[in-house]
Write an enzyme that holds these catalytic residues in place. Structure first.
Site, PDB file in Angstrom:
ATOM      1  N   ASN A 115     -61.361  37.287  -5.278  1.00 36.71           N
ATOM      2  CA  ASN A 115     -60.836  36.887  -6.687  1.00 36.71           C
ATOM      3  C   ASN A 115     -59.376  37.130  -6.413  1.00 36.71           C
ATOM      4  OD1 ASN A 115     -60.402  39.603  -6.464  1.00 36.71           O
ATOM      5  ND2 ASN A 115     -61.851  39.925  -8.077  1.00 36.71           N
ATOM      6  N   ARG A 252     -54.374  48.032 -11.524  1.00 37.50           N
ATOM      7  CA  ARG A 252     -55.374  49.289 -12.686  1.00 37.50           C
ATOM      8  C   ARG A 252     -54.721  49.979 -13.569  1.00 37.50           C
ATOM      9  NH1 ARG A 252     -58.952  46.611 -10.717  1.00 37.50           N
ATOM     10  NH2 ARG A 252     -60.533  47.154  -9.351  1.00 37.50           N
ATOM     11  N   GLN A 281     -62.506  51.633 -19.031  1.00 37.46           N
ATOM     12  CA  GLN A 281     -63.075  50.296 -19.404  1.00 37.46           C
ATOM     13  C   GLN A 281     -64.593  50.363 -19.819  1.00 37.46           C
ATOM     14  OE1 GLN A 281     -59.984  47.484 -16.938  1.00 37.46           O
ATOM     15  NE2 GLN A 281     -62.131  47.395 -16.373  1.00 37.46           N
ATOM     16  N   HIS A 300     -60.460  42.753 -18.988  1.00 36.66           N
ATOM     17  CA  HIS A 300     -60.368  42.462 -17.574  1.00 36.66           C
ATOM     18  C   HIS A 300     -61.039  41.410 -17.120  1.00 36.66           C
ATOM     19  CE1 HIS A 300     -60.597  45.205 -13.466  1.00 36.66           C
ATOM     20  NE2 HIS A 300     -60.110  43.978 -13.225  1.00 36.66           N
TER      21      HIS A 300
HETATM   22  P1  NAI Z   1     -54.527  44.320  -0.865  1.00 34.38           P
HETATM   23  O1  NAI Z   1     -55.211  45.543   0.062  1.00 34.38           O
HETATM   24  O2  NAI Z   1     -54.753  42.980  -0.063  1.00 34.38           O
HETATM   25  O3  NAI Z   1     -53.212  44.630  -1.029  1.00 34.38           O
HETATM   26  C1  NAI Z   1     -52.775  45.826  -1.430  1.00 34.38           C
HETATM   27  C2  NAI Z   1     -51.243  46.165  -1.265  1.00 34.38           C
HETATM   28  O4  NAI Z   1     -50.904  47.285  -1.662  1.00 34.38           O
HETATM   29  C3  NAI Z   1     -51.219  46.377   0.429  1.00 34.38           C
HETATM   30  O5  NAI Z   1     -50.380  45.541   1.042  1.00 34.38           O
HETATM   31  C4  NAI Z   1     -51.066  47.946   0.500  1.00 34.38           C
HETATM   32  O6  NAI Z   1     -50.214  48.290   1.506  1.00 34.38           O
HETATM   33  C5  NAI Z   1     -50.172  48.162  -0.793  1.00 34.38           C
HETATM   34  N1  NAI Z   1     -50.264  49.531  -0.965  1.00 34.38           N
HETATM   35  C6  NAI Z   1     -51.057  50.546  -0.887  1.00 34.38           C
HETATM   36  N2  NAI Z   1     -50.706  51.568  -1.490  1.00 34.38           N
HETATM   37  C7  NAI Z   1     -49.056  51.585  -1.984  1.00 34.38           C
HETATM   38  C8  NAI Z   1     -48.409  52.188  -2.570  1.00 34.38           C
HETATM   39  N3  NAI Z   1     -48.543  53.603  -2.785  1.00 34.38           N
HETATM   40  N4  NAI Z   1     -47.172  51.617  -2.928  1.00 34.38           N
HETATM   41  C9  NAI Z   1     -46.864  50.245  -2.832  1.00 34.38           C
HETATM   42  N5  NAI Z   1     -48.051  49.393  -2.120  1.00 34.38           N
HETATM   43  C10 NAI Z   1     -49.029  50.110  -1.703  1.00 34.38           C
HETATM   44  O7  NAI Z   1     -55.312  44.394  -2.032  1.00 34.38           O
HETATM   45  P2  NAI Z   1     -55.281  42.989  -3.084  1.00 34.38           P
HETATM   46  O8  NAI Z   1     -56.445  42.109  -2.839  1.00 34.38           O
HETATM   47  O9  NAI Z   1     -53.843  42.418  -3.002  1.00 34.38           O
HETATM   48  O10 NAI Z   1     -55.723  43.758  -4.415  1.00 34.38           O
HETATM   49  C11 NAI Z   1     -54.639  44.638  -4.910  1.00 34.38           C
HETATM   50  C12 NAI Z   1     -55.322  45.461  -5.850  1.00 34.38           C
HETATM   51  O11 NAI Z   1     -55.396  44.506  -7.334  1.00 34.38           O
HETATM   52  C13 NAI Z   1     -56.784  46.069  -5.851  1.00 34.38           C
HETATM   53  O12 NAI Z   1     -56.640  47.046  -5.231  1.00 34.38           O
HETATM   54  C14 NAI Z   1     -57.293  45.976  -7.274  1.00 34.38           C
HETATM   55  O13 NAI Z   1     -56.755  47.241  -7.866  1.00 34.38           O
HETATM   56  C15 NAI Z   1     -56.468  45.044  -8.091  1.00 34.38           C
HETATM   57  N6  NAI Z   1     -57.500  43.846  -8.313  1.00 34.38           N
HETATM   58  C16 NAI Z   1     -57.667  43.452  -9.481  1.00 34.38           C
HETATM   59  C17 NAI Z   1     -58.483  42.454 -10.108  1.00 34.38           C
HETATM   60  C18 NAI Z   1     -58.540  42.295 -11.609  1.00 34.38           C
HETATM   61  O14 NAI Z   1     -59.314  41.216 -11.649  1.00 34.38           O
HETATM   62  N7  NAI Z   1     -57.504  42.361 -12.351  1.00 34.38           N
HETATM   63  C19 NAI Z   1     -59.063  41.543  -9.114  1.00 34.38           C
HETATM   64  C20 NAI Z   1     -58.714  42.065  -7.844  1.00 34.38           C
HETATM   65  C21 NAI Z   1     -58.048  43.063  -7.471  1.00 34.38           C
END
Ligand code: NAI
Length: 354
Positions: A115, A252, A281, A300
């Site tokens: 997504n 989050r 939530q 959400h």
């Molecule tokens: P991803 O794993 O591709 O990217 C996450 C990025 O955050 C990575 O590049 C990682 O290195 C970085 N990261 C991790 N810890 C960090 C820190 N302490 N400081 C800075 N950067 C850090 O994940 P994606 O697919 O981009 O999703 C990111 C987040 O978005 C998910 O973990 C989820 O919590 C949230 N999400 C929310 C959705 C919604 O419906 N609102 C749907 C999909 C994801």
């Protein structure tokens, strides 16, 4: 026989009217026929409290979504001796205690990438809603008014502004790509820096968050919730942000300190906040973010468009099929496996911190 428990949001009348609404309990990600054919049991519930507790002792597989989360703590895992697999229908598995799952040898997987476009589109939508002052403008129409001065006094162009992306992974990169035609300067912080070529293609510049936050007119949070990011945007970090800037958080709710945010909006230090993630939530009726000034929040929903539901339901069916056949899951999907947190996005934080 394998017992699969799925905790999903109630679809209501839409569950029947829109069969593509696969993420609701009624339609259960299209798992019904698959499990029935193999003689397995599917229990699809909406209650992540007492009803889930009742199912845990006999569950082998538990599926939950971030939109209507089942918070599966260490204590709950202890009451689920047969649990082998925790699946997130979507992206972001922080509703599961990942370390506890690793310690108990439970595999955790999510539908990586399912997504990310949906969320990136929502981020751009919410940035524009805040910067253009869209919500009060819309409300003015509904209220029968025509107060141009009141609306225009808080409305800006996005062009020429500086946008900071905290966490430049799949979603963050798509946000950067989608912002390109708006002629903005895009900075980012991530604990894994992109290559120079990738940075050039995306048009982004790396900067430590201490340097980035005071420069940004808009900050978008796109990092996962981990021990390192929980309440990362606290009173001190919000104060570091530029006066009159906007914060968008589709990652989050717990990454932002609830009360510090309300205070920053009330004082005018932040000009607006948007996003679609809350804690807990579903957000209670009296959650302070529902009524704080200058927000453009949604429930959400960003990652659960009908297209996203199709993709994450397919991914879940693939995981369940592989599990039933004793085949390994797609490596891309794995968060916890073999007693270890294996996803790079999470493993870094659990191992080293920001
Ligand atoms: P991803 O794993 O591709 O990217 C996450 C990025 O955050 C990575 O590049 C990682 O290195 C970085 N990261 C991790 N810890 C960090 C820190 N302490 N400081 C800075 N950067 C850090 O994940 P994606 O697919 O981009 O999703 C990111 C987040 O978005 C998910 O973990 C989820 O919590 C949230 N999400 C929310 C959705 C919604 O419906 N609102 C749907 C999909 C994801």
């Amino acid at each position: 026989m394998v017992k699969v428990v799925a905790v999903l949001y109630p679809g209501g009348p839409a569950a029947k009217e829109v069969p593509e609404l696969l993420g609701c309990a009624e339609n259960a990600l299209g798992l019904g026929p698959l499990l029935k054919a193999g003689g397995h049991e599917l229990v699809a519930i909406t209650d992540a409290g007492a009803e889930l507790d009742k199912q845990l002792p006999t569950a082998n597989v538990l599926i939950a979504t971030p939109f209507w989360p089942a918070y599966v703590t260490k204590e709950r895992m202890e009451r689920a001796p047969h649990l082998k697999l925790l699946l997130t229908a979507g992206v972001g598995s922080d509703h599961f205690d990942l370390q506890a799952a690793a310690d108990r040898g439970i595999t955790v997987a999510e539908i990586t990438g399912s997504n990310v476009v949906s969320v990136a589109e929502h981020v751009v939508l919410q940035i524009l809603a805040l910067v253009r002052n869209f919500i009060p403008s819309y409300q003015e129409v509904i209220a029968g008014g025509w107060d141009i001065g009141k609306i225009a006094a808080r409305s800006h162009d996005l062009e020429d502004k500086t946008v900071g992306i905290f966490g430049l992974g799949r979603i963050g990169q798509r946000v950067a790509a989608r912002l390109k035609p708006f002629d903005v300067r895009v900075l980012y912080y991530d604990n894994r820096r992109l290559s120079a070529v990738e940075e050039q293609v995306l048009g982004v510049r790396y900067m430590h968050y201490d340097a980035m936050l005071p420069q940004c007119d808009v900050v978008s949070i796109n990092a996962p919730l981990t021990p390192a990011t929980e309440r990362f945007f606290d009173k001190r970090r919000l104060a570091q942000m530029k006066k009159g800037s906007y914060l968008v958080n589709t990652a989050r709710g717990k990454i932002v300190d609830t009360d510090a945010l309300v205070a920053a909006l009330k004082s005018g230090h932040l000009a607006g906040y948007a996003g679609d993630v809350w804690y807990p939530q579903p957000a209670p009726r009296d959650h302070p973010w529902r009524t704080m000034p200058h927000h453009a929040m949604t429930p959400h929903v960003s990652g659960t468009s009908l297209e996203a539901q199709k993709r994450y339901a397919e991914g879940i069916r693939e995981c369940v099929t592989r599990f039933l056949e004793g085949r390994p899951l797609d490596r891309e999907y794995l968060i916890v496996e073999g007693g270890k947190i294996v996803s790079p996005s999470y493993a870094y934080a659990y191992g080293k911190g920001t």
